[in-house]
Design a protein around this motif. Structure first.
Motif, PDB file in Angstrom:
ATOM      1  N   LEU A 124      38.193  29.622  37.281  1.00 39.24           N
ATOM      2  CA  LEU A 124      38.495  31.029  37.068  1.00 39.24           C
ATOM      3  C   LEU A 124      39.976  31.296  37.308  1.00 39.24           C
ATOM      4  O   LEU A 124      40.589  32.090  36.602  1.00 39.24           O
ATOM      5  CB  LEU A 124      37.630  31.904  37.981  1.00 39.24           C
ATOM      6  CG  LEU A 124      37.846  33.411  37.878  1.00 39.24           C
ATOM      7  CD1 LEU A 124      37.539  33.912  36.468  1.00 39.24           C
ATOM      8  CD2 LEU A 124      37.001  34.129  38.917  1.00 39.24           C
ATOM      9  N   GLY A 125      40.560  30.602  38.269  1.00 45.37           N
ATOM     10  CA  GLY A 125      41.982  30.762  38.558  1.00 45.37           C
ATOM     11  C   GLY A 125      42.875  30.387  37.388  1.00 45.37           C
ATOM     12  O   GLY A 125      44.025  30.818  37.317  1.00 45.37           O
ATOM     13  N   MET A 126      42.350  29.612  36.463  1.00 44.35           N
ATOM     14  CA  MET A 126      43.139  29.204  35.294  1.00 44.35           C
ATOM     15  C   MET A 126      42.846  30.060  34.063  1.00 44.35           C
ATOM     16  O   MET A 126      43.446  29.867  33.013  1.00 44.35           O
ATOM     17  CB  MET A 126      42.856  27.732  34.978  1.00 44.35           C
ATOM     18  CG  MET A 126      43.354  26.801  36.068  1.00 44.35           C
ATOM     19  SD  MET A 126      43.131  25.086  35.661  1.00 44.35           S
ATOM     20  CE  MET A 126      41.393  24.886  36.004  1.00 44.35           C
ATOM     21  N   GLN A 127      41.919  30.997  34.175  1.00 47.99           N
ATOM     22  CA  GLN A 127      41.550  31.853  33.043  1.00 47.99           C
ATOM     23  C   GLN A 127      42.514  33.027  32.923  1.00 47.99           C
ATOM     24  O   GLN A 127      42.959  33.589  33.923  1.00 47.99           O
ATOM     25  CB  GLN A 127      40.129  32.407  33.233  1.00 47.99           C
ATOM     26  CG  GLN A 127      39.039  31.385  33.251  1.00 47.99           C
ATOM     27  CD  GLN A 127      38.782  30.801  31.873  1.00 47.99           C
ATOM     28  OE1 GLN A 127      38.864  31.487  30.861  1.00 47.99           O
ATOM     29  NE2 GLN A 127      38.478  29.517  31.848  1.00 47.99           N
ATOM     30  N   VAL A 128      42.804  33.399  31.699  1.00 44.26           N
ATOM     31  CA  VAL A 128      43.560  34.616  31.445  1.00 44.26           C
ATOM     32  C   VAL A 128      42.533  35.725  31.263  1.00 44.26           C
ATOM     33  O   VAL A 128      41.746  35.700  30.312  1.00 44.26           O
ATOM     34  CB  VAL A 128      44.441  34.468  30.179  1.00 44.26           C
ATOM     35  CG1 VAL A 128      45.142  35.777  29.871  1.00 44.26           C
ATOM     36  CG2 VAL A 128      45.426  33.333  30.340  1.00 44.26           C
ATOM     37  N   CYS A 129      42.502  36.658  32.211  1.00 47.15           N
ATOM     38  CA  CYS A 129      41.536  37.749  32.136  1.00 47.15           C
ATOM     39  C   CYS A 129      42.054  38.934  32.937  1.00 47.15           C
ATOM     40  O   CYS A 129      42.987  38.805  33.730  1.00 47.15           O
ATOM     41  CB  CYS A 129      40.161  37.305  32.627  1.00 47.15           C
ATOM     42  SG  CYS A 129      40.109  36.670  34.303  1.00 47.15           S
ATOM     43  N   SER A 130      41.424  40.074  32.722  1.00 44.60           N
ATOM     44  CA  SER A 130      41.829  41.287  33.434  1.00 44.60           C
ATOM     45  C   SER A 130      41.358  41.216  34.889  1.00 44.60           C
ATOM     46  O   SER A 130      40.496  40.406  35.243  1.00 44.60           O
ATOM     47  CB  SER A 130      41.233  42.520  32.754  1.00 44.60           C
ATOM     48  OG  SER A 130      39.831  42.554  32.966  1.00 44.60           O
ATOM     49  N   ASP A 131      41.906  42.106  35.712  1.00 39.65           N
ATOM     50  CA  ASP A 131      41.485  42.172  37.112  1.00 39.65           C
ATOM     51  C   ASP A 131      39.996  42.515  37.212  1.00 39.65           C
ATOM     52  O   ASP A 131      39.285  41.976  38.055  1.00 39.65           O
ATOM     53  CB  ASP A 131      42.303  43.209  37.884  1.00 39.65           C
ATOM     54  CG  ASP A 131      43.759  42.782  38.080  1.00 39.65           C
ATOM     55  OD1 ASP A 131      44.048  41.572  37.929  1.00 39.65           O
ATOM     56  OD2 ASP A 131      44.590  43.655  38.381  1.00 39.65           O
ATOM     57  N   GLY A 132      39.523  43.400  36.331  1.00 38.72           N
ATOM     58  CA  GLY A 132      38.110  43.768  36.336  1.00 38.72           C
ATOM     59  C   GLY A 132      37.223  42.587  35.981  1.00 38.72           C
ATOM     60  O   GLY A 132      36.196  42.357  36.630  1.00 38.72           O
ATOM     61  N   GLU A 133      37.605  41.839  34.952  1.00 39.21           N
ATOM     62  CA  GLU A 133      36.830  40.654  34.573  1.00 39.21           C
ATOM     63  C   GLU A 133      36.799  39.642  35.710  1.00 39.21           C
ATOM     64  O   GLU A 133      35.767  39.048  36.000  1.00 39.21           O
ATOM     65  CB  GLU A 133      37.416  39.996  33.325  1.00 39.21           C
ATOM     66  CG  GLU A 133      37.194  40.762  32.051  1.00 39.21           C
ATOM     67  CD  GLU A 133      37.973  40.189  30.885  1.00 39.21           C
ATOM     68  OE1 GLU A 133      37.389  40.091  29.794  1.00 39.21           O
ATOM     69  OE2 GLU A 133      39.167  39.853  31.064  1.00 39.21           O
TER      70      GLU A 133
END
Length: 174
Positions: A38-47
């Motif tokens: 997850l730390g390597m994923q580009v996602c929003s703070d909510g996601e």
């Protein structure tokens, strides 16, 4: 000099090796492994918030151990964002973590491994009982397939991991 690991033959061949306790490792838990990804994923703070909540609510099999409504209530995000976050986790290694049940887990893995083959997903969603009882003829008749094709589909399904969290729940410290 005193205190060195030397003998008459010279320095010990083990002198440069790390000590025993430096070789001890602990196995990663499923949640640690997923959080690392997850730390390597580009996602929003909510996601990310929802994904963390989902990861912390996985059981030993890797299945979600609460309802999505509970995740939405706990995080205050929309159901759409929560489902998107769950799909992000299901696509991580191991595939299918975050599924609600065996069927969803296997369908996710089938769609990932064999994206062009819709029949294997139909077999999983509609014929699990027939597979368990090895009623290949019934599956073949209903889906208009050759018997040997149904047997091959069963072999393919046996390569999947029905409990994607299993390798992490059984891994002892080394």
């Amino acid at each position: 000099p005193p205190g060195t690991n030397q003998n008459a033959a010279g320095p010990s061949r083990f002198e440069d090796m790390p000590s025993y306790d430096q070789n001890l490792t602990s196995s990663k838990s499923l949640s640690e492994h997923l959080l690392w990804q997850l730390g390597m994923q580009v996602c929003s703070d909510g996601e990310r918030e929802v994904a963390v909540a989902i990861i912390h609510n996985l059981d030993h099999r890797g299945y979600l151990d609460c309802s999505m409504e509970q995740i939405v209530d706990d995080t205050g995000v929309s159901m759409i964002l929560a489902q998107d976050s769950r799909e992000m986790i299901m696509a991580m290694d191991p595939l299918g973590c975050g599924a609600m049940d065996l069927i969803e887990c296997l369908v996710w893995q089938c769609a990932s491994h064999w994206p062009e083959d819709e029949i294997i997903c139909r077999i999983v969603t509609s014929h699990m009982g027939d597979l368990e009882s090895r009623n290949y003829a019934g599956i073949a008749k209903e889906l208009e397939l050759e018997l040997e094709d149904v047997v091959e589909y069963h072999r393919m399904l046996q390569t999947l991991e029905p409990w994607p969290g299993r390798p992490y729940s059984e891994a002892p410290n080394q």
